[in-house]
Design a protein around this motif. Structure first.
Motif, PDB file in Angstrom:
ATOM      1  N   ALA A  21       0.834  -1.206   0.000  1.00 40.44           N
ATOM      2  CA  ALA A  21       0.000   0.000   0.000  1.00 40.44           C
ATOM      3  C   ALA A  21       0.869   1.257   0.000  1.00 40.44           C
ATOM      4  CB  ALA A  21      -0.944   0.000   1.204  1.00 40.44           C
ATOM      5  N   GLU A  22       1.976   1.218   0.728  1.00 38.36           N
ATOM      6  CA  GLU A  22       2.872   2.380   0.745  1.00 38.36           C
ATOM      7  C   GLU A  22       3.481   2.625  -0.634  1.00 38.36           C
ATOM      8  OE1 GLU A  22       6.662   4.291   3.126  1.00 38.36           O
ATOM      9  OE2 GLU A  22       5.842   2.399   3.832  1.00 38.36           O
ATOM     10  N   VAL A  23       3.835   1.554  -1.325  1.00 35.49           N
ATOM     11  CA  VAL A  23       4.347   1.700  -2.687  1.00 35.49           C
ATOM     12  C   VAL A  23       3.273   2.350  -3.557  1.00 35.49           C
ATOM     13  CG1 VAL A  23       5.151   0.488  -4.752  1.00 35.49           C
ATOM     14  CG2 VAL A  23       5.912  -0.270  -2.488  1.00 35.49           C
ATOM     15  N   LEU A  24       2.045   1.858  -3.434  1.00 37.33           N
ATOM     16  CA  LEU A  24       0.942   2.404  -4.232  1.00 37.33           C
ATOM     17  C   LEU A  24       0.671   3.871  -3.900  1.00 37.33           C
ATOM     18  CD1 LEU A  24      -1.470  -0.659  -4.214  1.00 37.33           C
ATOM     19  CD2 LEU A  24      -0.162   0.226  -6.168  1.00 37.33           C
ATOM     20  N   ARG A  65       3.009   6.008  -3.096  1.00 46.00           N
ATOM     21  CA  ARG A  65       4.125   6.809  -3.607  1.00 46.00           C
ATOM     22  C   ARG A  65       4.261   6.794  -5.125  1.00 46.00           C
ATOM     23  NH1 ARG A  65       9.022   6.517   0.678  1.00 46.00           N
ATOM     24  NH2 ARG A  65       7.780   6.772   2.558  1.00 46.00           N
ATOM     25  N   LEU A  66       3.759   5.766  -5.786  1.00 43.75           N
ATOM     26  CA  LEU A  66       3.896   5.688  -7.238  1.00 43.75           C
ATOM     27  C   LEU A  66       3.246   6.848  -7.990  1.00 43.75           C
ATOM     28  CD1 LEU A  66       3.730   1.923  -8.220  1.00 43.75           C
ATOM     29  CD2 LEU A  66       5.396   3.590  -9.006  1.00 43.75           C
ATOM     30  N   PRO A  67       2.130   7.394  -7.544  1.00 45.36           N
ATOM     31  CA  PRO A  67       1.564   8.525  -8.288  1.00 45.36           C
ATOM     32  C   PRO A  67       2.520   9.702  -8.447  1.00 45.36           C
ATOM     33  CG  PRO A  67      -0.096   7.625  -6.839  1.00 45.36           C
ATOM     34  CD  PRO A  67       1.214   6.934  -6.500  1.00 45.36           C
ATOM     35  N   SER A  68       3.436   9.883  -7.519  1.00 41.73           N
ATOM     36  CA  SER A  68       4.406  10.970  -7.657  1.00 41.73           C
ATOM     37  C   SER A  68       5.331  10.721  -8.848  1.00 41.73           C
ATOM     38  CB  SER A  68       5.213  11.158  -6.376  1.00 41.73           C
ATOM     39  OG  SER A  68       6.045  10.028  -6.144  1.00 41.73           O
ATOM     40  N   PHE A  69       5.601   9.471  -9.153  1.00 37.18           N
ATOM     41  CA  PHE A  69       6.414   9.137 -10.324  1.00 37.18           C
ATOM     42  C   PHE A  69       5.695   9.579 -11.602  1.00 37.18           C
ATOM     43  CE2 PHE A  69       7.479   6.259 -13.809  1.00 37.18           C
ATOM     44  CZ  PHE A  69       8.861   6.351 -13.835  1.00 37.18           C
ATOM     45  N   PHE A  70       4.418   9.225 -11.695  1.00 37.27           N
ATOM     46  CA  PHE A  70       3.630   9.608 -12.872  1.00 37.27           C
ATOM     47  C   PHE A  70       3.478  11.127 -12.956  1.00 37.27           C
ATOM     48  CE2 PHE A  70       2.129   5.239 -12.032  1.00 37.27           C
ATOM     49  CZ  PHE A  70       2.467   4.664 -13.243  1.00 37.27           C
ATOM     50  N   ALA A 123       0.156 -11.572  -0.781  1.00 36.57           N
ATOM     51  CA  ALA A 123      -0.714 -10.481  -0.311  1.00 36.57           C
ATOM     52  C   ALA A 123      -1.522  -9.916  -1.486  1.00 36.57           C
ATOM     53  CB  ALA A 123       0.127  -9.384   0.335  1.00 36.57           C
ATOM     54  N   PRO A 124      -2.758  -9.538  -1.224  1.00 37.15           N
ATOM     55  CA  PRO A 124      -3.655  -9.091  -2.298  1.00 37.15           C
ATOM     56  C   PRO A 124      -3.137  -7.924  -3.142  1.00 37.15           C
ATOM     57  CG  PRO A 124      -4.882  -9.412  -0.268  1.00 37.15           C
ATOM     58  CD  PRO A 124      -3.426  -9.598   0.068  1.00 37.15           C
ATOM     59  N   ARG A 125      -2.469  -6.980  -2.541  1.00 39.44           N
ATOM     60  CA  ARG A 125      -2.022  -5.803  -3.304  1.00 39.44           C
ATOM     61  C   ARG A 125      -0.792  -6.071  -4.175  1.00 39.44           C
ATOM     62  NH1 ARG A 125      -3.293  -2.449   1.640  1.00 39.44           N
ATOM     63  NH2 ARG A 125      -5.268  -1.460   1.142  1.00 39.44           N
ATOM     64  N   GLY A 126      -0.194  -7.226  -4.052  1.00 41.79           N
ATOM     65  CA  GLY A 126       0.999  -7.546  -4.832  1.00 41.79           C
ATOM     66  C   GLY A 126       0.767  -7.443  -6.332  1.00 41.79           C
ATOM     67  N   GLU A 127      -0.318  -8.003  -6.810  1.00 43.33           N
ATOM     68  CA  GLU A 127      -0.627  -7.949  -8.250  1.00 43.33           C
ATOM     69  C   GLU A 127      -0.850  -6.511  -8.704  1.00 43.33           C
ATOM     70  OE1 GLU A 127      -0.487 -10.211 -10.736  1.00 43.33           O
ATOM     71  OE2 GLU A 127       0.390 -11.488  -9.181  1.00 43.33           O
ATOM     72  N   GLU A 128      -1.545  -5.730  -7.886  1.00 38.31           N
ATOM     73  CA  GLU A 128      -1.790  -4.332  -8.225  1.00 38.31           C
ATOM     74  C   GLU A 128      -0.477  -3.555  -8.325  1.00 38.31           C
ATOM     75  OE1 GLU A 128      -4.309  -0.462  -6.582  1.00 38.31           O
ATOM     76  OE2 GLU A 128      -4.416  -2.344  -5.472  1.00 38.31           O
ATOM     77  N   VAL A 129       0.430  -3.805  -7.401  1.00 32.51           N
ATOM     78  CA  VAL A 129       1.729  -3.119  -7.422  1.00 32.51           C
ATOM     79  C   VAL A 129       2.507  -3.502  -8.679  1.00 32.51           C
ATOM     80  CG1 VAL A 129       4.001  -3.048  -6.303  1.00 32.51           C
ATOM     81  CG2 VAL A 129       1.943  -2.718  -4.952  1.00 32.51           C
ATOM     82  N   ARG A 130       2.520  -4.794  -9.013  1.00 29.79           N
ATOM     83  CA  ARG A 130       3.238  -5.224 -10.203  1.00 29.79           C
ATOM     84  C   ARG A 130       2.643  -4.597 -11.464  1.00 29.79           C
ATOM     85  NH1 ARG A 130       4.021  -9.247  -6.617  1.00 29.79           N
ATOM     86  NH2 ARG A 130       2.116 -10.423  -6.965  1.00 29.79           N
ATOM     87  N   ALA A 131       1.326  -4.487 -11.512  1.00 26.72           N
ATOM     88  CA  ALA A 131       0.677  -3.854 -12.667  1.00 26.72           C
ATOM     89  C   ALA A 131       1.036  -2.369 -12.739  1.00 26.72           C
ATOM     90  CB  ALA A 131      -0.843  -4.024 -12.578  1.00 26.72           C
ATOM     91  N   GLU A 132       1.100  -1.704 -11.609  1.00 26.93           N
ATOM     92  CA  GLU A 132       1.459  -0.280 -11.590  1.00 26.93           C
ATOM     93  C   GLU A 132       2.920  -0.071 -11.979  1.00 26.93           C
ATOM     94  OE1 GLU A 132      -0.480   2.860 -10.902  1.00 26.93           O
ATOM     95  OE2 GLU A 132      -1.569   1.248 -11.910  1.00 26.93           O
ATOM     96  N   LEU A 133       3.784  -0.983 -11.587  1.00 28.70           N
ATOM     97  CA  LEU A 133       5.181  -0.888 -12.009  1.00 28.70           C
ATOM     98  C   LEU A 133       5.304  -1.066 -13.521  1.00 28.70           C
ATOM     99  CD1 LEU A 133       7.261  -2.766  -9.273  1.00 28.70           C
ATOM    100  CD2 LEU A 133       7.196  -0.315  -9.741  1.00 28.70           C
ATOM    101  N   GLU A 134       4.511  -1.948 -14.067  1.00 27.79           N
ATOM    102  CA  GLU A 134       4.512  -2.141 -15.519  1.00 27.79           C
ATOM    103  C   GLU A 134       4.002  -0.875 -16.212  1.00 27.79           C
ATOM    104  OE1 GLU A 134       5.449  -3.673 -18.980  1.00 27.79           O
ATOM    105  OE2 GLU A 134       5.892  -4.690 -17.090  1.00 27.79           O
TER     106      GLU A 134
END
Length: 180
Positions: free
Chosen positions: A99-102, A104-109, A151-162
């Protein structure tokens, strides 16, 4: 999902009394890095996986060399309810990390969008953004290494990294077009 393999755990007990003061912090960092679930101070559980057992053997040698004591006991959790609770507790902690990664990722975009809007799609910005993306990937790799129960958010994080890699590729293309 918890299965028969997941019933095997490692109970770790560490004492650093009388050892160098830095040892306690080093041990804590290593155990947390492996995803240890603390039951009480200096006593934790980890799933019995080959990579975990190897890391613990190395840590045990270091602790003993530096004047501490460490025991690693193989245990099997026979109670399915208890096993489920342990797995759920570990999964919840990992999910918080994702969740913390998710968060912070919007700042990258946003950074890519801002630099594109300013007409600053240039090589230096590409390099900076590549480094940022690599930091995210490294962070996620560390989380994944201790994500024993998916963990459930793992797939979401991987998709966001892609998605971030795709956005960076587009930004890099714009920089190439701009500079050539």
């Amino acid at each position: 999902m918890v299965n028969e393999v997941d019933a095997r755990w490692l109970l770790v007990s560490v004492t650093t009394a009388g050892a160098a003061s830095s040892l306690r912090m080093q041990v804590w960092r290593k155990l947390k890095g492996l995803g240890a679930l603390y039951l009480q101070q200096s006593v934790c559980l980890l799933p019995d996986r080959p990579a975990v057992a190897t890391a613990l053997a190395e840590l045990r040698e270091r602790v003993r060399t530096d004047g501490g004591r460490m025991r690693v006991v193989h245990v099997e959790i026979a109670d399915g309810g208890e096993l489920g609770e342990l797995a759920a507790e570990m999964t919840a902690a990992i999910d918080e990390e994702y969740a913390e990664v998710l968060e912070r990722l919007p700042s990258f975009f946003a950074e890519l969008e801002m630099e594109s809007g300013r007409g600053r799609a240039v090589f230096a910005e590409v390099e900076e953004s590549e480094a940022d993306l690599e930091r995210f990937r490294s962070w996620v790799a560390k989380i994944e290494a201790r994500d024993y129960f998916r963990a459930p958010r793992g797939e979401e994080v991987r998709a966001e990294l892609e998605r971030a890699a795709t956005a960076l590729a587009a930004f890099e293309s714009a920089a190439l077009e701009r500079e050539t």
